[in-house]
Write a protein that holds these residues in place. Structure first.
Motif, PDB file in Angstrom:
ATOM      1  N   ASP A  38       0.830  -1.336   0.173  1.00 49.78           N
ATOM      2  CA  ASP A  38      -0.001  -0.228   0.035  1.00 49.78           C
ATOM      3  C   ASP A  38       0.822   1.294   0.026  1.00 49.78           C
ATOM      4  N   LYS A  39       0.691   2.237  -0.878  1.00 51.74           N
ATOM      5  CA  LYS A  39       1.547   3.435  -0.999  1.00 51.74           C
ATOM      6  C   LYS A  39       1.644   4.113   0.290  1.00 51.74           C
ATOM      7  N   ASP A  40       0.605   4.244   0.841  1.00 54.33           N
ATOM      8  CA  ASP A  40       0.239   5.288   2.143  1.00 54.33           C
ATOM      9  C   ASP A  40       1.143   4.521   3.161  1.00 54.33           C
ATOM     10  N   THR A  41       1.227   3.171   3.375  1.00 54.01           N
ATOM     11  CA  THR A  41       1.845   2.528   4.305  1.00 54.01           C
ATOM     12  C   THR A  41       3.453   2.555   4.163  1.00 54.01           C
ATOM     13  N   LEU A  42       3.738   2.188   2.763  1.00 53.89           N
ATOM     14  CA  LEU A  42       5.155   2.258   2.498  1.00 53.89           C
ATOM     15  C   LEU A  42       5.780   3.725   2.434  1.00 53.89           C
ATOM     16  N   TYR A  43       5.059   4.724   1.898  1.00 50.02           N
ATOM     17  CA  TYR A  43       5.487   6.144   2.101  1.00 50.02           C
ATOM     18  C   TYR A  43       5.106   6.996   2.812  1.00 50.02           C
ATOM     19  N   GLY A  44       4.016   7.007   3.450  1.00 49.68           N
ATOM     20  CA  GLY A  44       3.091   8.038   4.231  1.00 49.68           C
ATOM     21  C   GLY A  44       3.941   8.605   5.395  1.00 49.68           C
ATOM     22  N   ASP A  45       4.708   8.063   6.069  1.00 48.11           N
ATOM     23  CA  ASP A  45       5.414   8.670   7.028  1.00 48.11           C
ATOM     24  C   ASP A  45       6.886   9.307   6.556  1.00 48.11           C
ATOM     25  N   TYR A  46       7.373   8.690   5.381  1.00 44.60           N
ATOM     26  CA  TYR A  46       8.684   9.415   5.024  1.00 44.60           C
ATOM     27  C   TYR A  46       7.882  10.708   4.110  1.00 44.60           C
ATOM     28  N   SER A  47       6.967  10.655   3.591  1.00 39.27           N
ATOM     29  CA  SER A  47       6.500  11.819   2.802  1.00 39.27           C
ATOM     30  C   SER A  47       6.014  12.712   3.812  1.00 39.27           C
ATOM     31  N   SER A  48       5.557  12.531   4.896  1.00 36.09           N
ATOM     32  CA  SER A  48       4.950  13.441   5.927  1.00 36.09           C
ATOM     33  C   SER A  48       6.368  14.212   6.534  1.00 36.09           C
ATOM     34  N   ALA A  49       7.318  13.453   6.648  1.00 33.95           N
ATOM     35  CA  ALA A  49       8.670  14.068   7.020  1.00 33.95           C
ATOM     36  C   ALA A  49       9.274  14.827   6.156  1.00 33.95           C
ATOM     37  N   VAL A  50       9.188  14.464   4.816  1.00 29.69           N
ATOM     38  CA  VAL A  50       9.850  15.483   4.000  1.00 29.69           C
ATOM     39  C   VAL A  50       8.903  16.659   3.717  1.00 29.69           C
ATOM     40  N   MET A  51       7.524  16.639   3.882  1.00 31.58           N
ATOM     41  CA  MET A  51       6.734  17.748   3.435  1.00 31.58           C
ATOM     42  C   MET A  51       6.689  18.716   4.464  1.00 31.58           C
ATOM     43  N   GLY A  52       6.820  18.112   5.699  1.00 38.97           N
ATOM     44  CA  GLY A  52       6.985  18.770   6.977  1.00 38.97           C
ATOM     45  C   GLY A  52       8.273  19.822   6.933  1.00 38.97           C
ATOM     46  N   VAL A  53       9.233  19.235   6.522  1.00 39.63           N
ATOM     47  CA  VAL A  53      10.503  20.193   6.454  1.00 39.63           C
ATOM     48  C   VAL A  53      10.384  20.953   5.078  1.00 39.63           C
ATOM     49  N   LEU A  54      10.012  20.864   4.137  1.00 38.44           N
ATOM     50  CA  LEU A  54       9.906  21.545   3.170  1.00 38.44           C
ATOM     51  C   LEU A  54       8.923  22.788   2.803  1.00 38.44           C
ATOM     52  N   THR A  55       7.568  22.471   3.704  1.00 34.05           N
ATOM     53  CA  THR A  55       6.410  23.214   3.483  1.00 34.05           C
ATOM     54  C   THR A  55       5.974  23.542   4.969  1.00 34.05           C
ATOM     55  N   GLY A  56       6.394  22.818   5.996  1.00 37.80           N
ATOM     56  CA  GLY A  56       5.738  23.012   7.346  1.00 37.80           C
ATOM     57  C   GLY A  56       4.379  22.296   7.374  1.00 37.80           C
ATOM     58  N   ASP A  57       4.087  21.583   6.327  1.00 37.57           N
ATOM     59  CA  ASP A  57       2.901  20.808   6.396  1.00 37.57           C
ATOM     60  C   ASP A  57       2.957  19.412   6.112  1.00 37.57           C
ATOM     61  N   PRO A  58       3.087  18.737   7.153  1.00 38.53           N
ATOM     62  CA  PRO A  58       3.450  17.192   6.890  1.00 38.53           C
ATOM     63  C   PRO A  58       2.377  16.388   6.449  1.00 38.53           C
ATOM     64  N   ASN A  59       1.245  16.914   6.280  1.00 34.68           N
ATOM     65  CA  ASN A  59       0.051  16.471   5.600  1.00 34.68           C
ATOM     66  C   ASN A  59      -0.336  16.594   4.256  1.00 34.68           C
ATOM     67  N   ASP A  60       0.745  17.641   3.486  1.00 32.01           N
ATOM     68  CA  ASP A  60       0.464  18.210   2.183  1.00 32.01           C
ATOM     69  C   ASP A  60       0.634  16.903   1.311  1.00 32.01           C
ATOM     70  N   ARG A  61      -0.355  16.575   0.527  1.00 30.45           N
ATOM     71  CA  ARG A  61      -0.040  15.528  -0.708  1.00 30.45           C
ATOM     72  C   ARG A  61      -0.797  16.151  -1.961  1.00 30.45           C
ATOM     73  N   ASP A  62      -0.997  17.457  -2.016  1.00 36.95           N
ATOM     74  CA  ASP A  62      -1.722  18.054  -3.012  1.00 36.95           C
ATOM     75  C   ASP A  62      -1.083  19.236  -3.681  1.00 36.95           C
ATOM     76  N   SER A  63      -0.196  19.778  -3.005  1.00 39.96           N
ATOM     77  CA  SER A  63       0.473  20.979  -3.695  1.00 39.96           C
ATOM     78  C   SER A  63       1.256  20.597  -4.843  1.00 39.96           C
ATOM     79  N   PRO A  64       1.534  21.664  -5.630  1.00 45.03           N
ATOM     80  CA  PRO A  64       2.541  21.291  -6.705  1.00 45.03           C
ATOM     81  C   PRO A  64       3.786  20.770  -6.315  1.00 45.03           C
TER      82      PRO A  64
END
Length: 193
Positions: A38-64
Motif C-alpha cells: 500500500d503506497k500510504d503504508t510504504l511512503y506515508g511517514d516518509y512523505s510526511s517528514a519530507v513535506m514537513g521540512v519543505l513546507t511546514g505541512d506534513p499532511n500536504d499531498r496536493d501541492s504542486p
C-alpha cells in the motif's frame, strides 16, 4: 506464474479496504500467498517528514511541490518493490491512486511496468459516486485530506472515471453499494490467469 494485482482509484473510494478483503479470499481460492503493498503504508511517514521540512505541512499531498517532486519517486519505489517481489515469485497486491498511470494505460504496458511475460497482471479501478467519496473522506478524518476538502472544486477537476470501452484492461468496481455478488465476480476475474 506470479500475479500482480493493482487496486487503483481516487481518495475515499475504498481501495485499501477492498484489497484487504480480497487478499484472504484470493489466498483461499488459489492457495497462494500475496504481499500487500500500500503506497500510504510504504511512503506515508516518509512523505510526511519530507513535506514537513519543505513546507511546514506534513499532511500536504496536493501541492504542486508534492505532485511535481515526491509523487513520482513514491510510485517508482512502490513499483520497484513489487517487481522485486515478483522476481522471487511472490504475488503482489499494489494499492494506490495511480490515476495518471491508469489514464496513460501504463499499467497495461508490460514494458513500462517492467514485468516478465509470465506475470499475470490485473488492474482494478475502484470508484464510487462523488458525493459518497466526499462523505467517506470527511468521515475518515485523515489529515492528508484537509486540502481536498477545503478545495473540493479544484480537487474534483483531477477526478477521472475511465470509460470501459477506452480502458478494456481495467476491472471497474463500483464500491458505492458493493454487493457480495459484485465482490465474488471481482474475485472470479482476479482468479483468472
Amino acid at each position: 506464474m506470479p500475479r500482480l494485482i493493482f487496486f487503483c482509484g481516487h481518495a475515499g473510494t475504498g481501495k485499501t479496504t477492498l484489497a484487504k478483503r480480497a487478499l484472504p479470499a484470493l489466498h483461499a481460492r488459489s492457495g497462494q500467498s500475496f504481499c500487500l503493498l500500500d503506497k500510504d503504508t510504504l511512503y506515508g511517514d516518509y512523505s510526511s517528514a519530507v513535506m514537513g521540512v519543505l513546507t511546514g505541512d506534513p499532511n500536504d499531498r496536493d501541492s504542486p511541490l508534492y505532485l511535481q517532486h515526491l509523487r513520482a519517486p513514491e510510485y517508482a519505489g512502490l513499483l520497484n518493490t513489487a517487481r522485486e517481489n515478483l522476481s522471487l515469485d511472490v504475488n503482489c497486491i499494489v494499492v494506490g491512486p495511480l490515476s495518471r498511470e491508469v489514464r496513460a494505460h501504463h499499467l497495461a504496458d508490460r514494458a513500462w511496468l517492467g514485468v516478465a511475460d509470465d506475470v499475470a497482471v490485473h488492474v482494478v479501478w475502484v470508484h464510487l459516486q462523488e458525493a459518497e467519496a466526499r462523505r467517506r473522506i470527511q468521515a475518515r478524518g485523515n489529515p492528508n485530506d484537509v486540502w481536498k476538502l477545503a478545495h473540493w472544486d479544484a480537487y474534483r477537476t483531477r477526478l477521472f472515471m475511465p470509460d470501459a470501452a477506452q480502458y478494456p484492461e481495467l476491472l471497474l468496481h463500483d464500491n458505492t453499494q458493493a454487493s457480495n455478488e459484485s465482490f465474488e465476480a471481482l474475485l472470479d476475474a482476479l482468479s483468472r490467469a
